[in-house]
Design an enzyme around this catalytic site. Sequence first.
Site: not given
Length: 543
Positions: A202, A244
Site C-alpha cells: 500500500d 500501489e
Amino acid sequence: MAEGTLWYKNAIFYELYVRAFKDGNQDGHGDIPGLIEKLDYIQNLGIDCIWILPTFPSPLIDDGYDVADYRGVHPDFGTLEDFKTLVKEIHQRGMKIIIDLVLNHTSDQHPWFQESLKSRDNQYRNYYVWNDSNKKYPLARVIFNDSLESNWTWDGHTKQYYWHRFYPQQPDLNYDNPSVREEMLDVVKFWLELGIDGFRADAVPYLYEREGTNCDNLPETHEYLKGIRSFMDTHYPNRVMLVEANQWPEDVLPYFGDGDEAHMAFHFPIMPRIYMALKKADRSPMEEILERTPPIPENCQWCIFLRNHDELTLEMVTVDERNWMWEQYAPEPRMRLNLGIRRRLAPLLNNERRKIQLLNSILFTLPGSPIIYYGDEIGMGDNIWLHDRNGVRTPMQWTDGENAGFSSAPQEQLYSPVINSPNFNPRKVNAEDQVADPDSLFNYIKKLIQIRKDTPVLVSGKFEWAELLDENLSIAAYWRKDAHSAVLAIHNLSGKRHPIQVEIPSQFTDSPVDLLTGEPSALQNHILELSIAPYQINWFLFT
C-alpha cells in the site's frame, strides 16, 4: 491456473473487504469464517487469486489501513487461527491469496506511536517523523486535500509536529531508522511464514522524505523495496509483490527495477481513460495513455481494474479532464471525493448491461492481469451518502432475503447498511439469483474469464491497435498476437451502429470464430467486414 514463478501473469484477481463479504458469527460484521463459507462462489467465478483488504487489529478509522498490530487479526474479523484456515482452504481450491501490506504508516494507536508520544527521548520516538516546524517538505502534496490542509499534526505534549501523508490518525513511519526497516521486514516474514502468496504493498511512493522534493518515488524507496523483493526471492520464491503507486506509467516503471523490485504494479492512468473513451465514444484517451506506457521487464506485469475499494481516482488526468469526468460521471457534488468519484461500476454506467459488459471486455483483453472488485460481477450499487469511501464498501448481496443474506444480525447492528436503492436493492441484485440464471451478468463475466483462460494469446500476446480501412474513433479494435494465433477484440464505444472493415494479416486465411458467440465470420481478400451494433463486443480468434 498455471503454476510456476510467473503465475501472477496469468491470474485473475478478486479484491474483497472481509468486513463486507459474509458474516459468519452473525454480529453484523463480515469475518474470515464467513469468507471461508463463500470460497466456492469465488472459485466458481474463475478467480485465481484473492486479495483481501487489511484484517489487522485497528481502530478502523481508515478501514484497517490504520494498523495497530501487524501480527494479529481484528477480533471483528476472527483470529489468527481463522486466518491460517483461510489460507489452507484457498490453497485447497487451487487459488492463491495476497494481503495488504501497509508499509507507509501505522495507526496512532499502535504501541510504537503511543510510546513515541511519551517524550522526545523515548526509544520509539525515531520510529516516526517529528519536527519542530510544520513548514518542512512543503513540496509534498496533501493527498486527502478535501479534508486536510497539512501533512503535519501538532502534539501538545511533546511540543512537536508529526508527519502523515494520510489521516492524522495514520502517522508515517520513519524509514531512515534502520530499526523500522528491520521491523517491517519481520512483518513480511511473519505473513509469508503463514503461507500467503504475496502482498499488495500500500502507498509505496511515500516511504521516505527529502527536503527539496515532493517526497514521492525517492531512490531510497526503491532501494528498500528491492531489499524486500530480494528477501522474498531468497526465502519465499513464487510469492508476489504488487505495488500501489498512483503515478504516470513512466513514473511507475522504476518500481519494476530490472525485474528485481515489484513483480506487479497497478496501471492507474488507463482506468479513468476507459470511462472517458466510453463517454466520448472515442478511443483516443486509451490510445494516448497506452502509447505513453513504456515496456516493462519480461517477468513483470501490470494490474488493471475498473473499480476498487477507493474512489475512482482522477489524480492521473489533467485538471480539464478531471472536471469533465466529474461533470459526466459525478454530476452531484456528493458523488465527488478527494480527486475522484465515490461510485461503483454499475451506477457509473447507469446500470446499462451492454456498457458494463463492454468495459469488462476491455478489462479482460488489455495487457495486464485483471482485478474484479467484489460485487461488481453482479452489478452491485453504491451509497454516496455514507462517509468517505464507505459507499462502495457495503455488504455483499448474496440473496434477496434479510440483510441480503450477508448477516442475520439485527439491521441496526450491521457495520454498514445494505444498498436499498430501487435498481440495486437485493431483490434486484443478488448473487444467488445470478448464479442460477445463465443470462446473468455473473455468468457473462464467468464466461469471459473462462475464454481468457482457454486462450493464452489473450494473456501473453503482443498488443497492437487494429487498422480500420475507414478511420472510426468510436471503434476500439486491437490485436493480441503471438507466433501461432491472434485475437481481434472489437468494441463499439458508441450508441450507434457502425459498418467497419478490418485488414487481416496475410498469414490468417481461415474464417475467424467469435469466441463470445461461437459464430464464424467470412473473410474476403483479407478484409473482415462487419456491422457493429451499439456497445457490441467481439473477440475473433485467428489461427
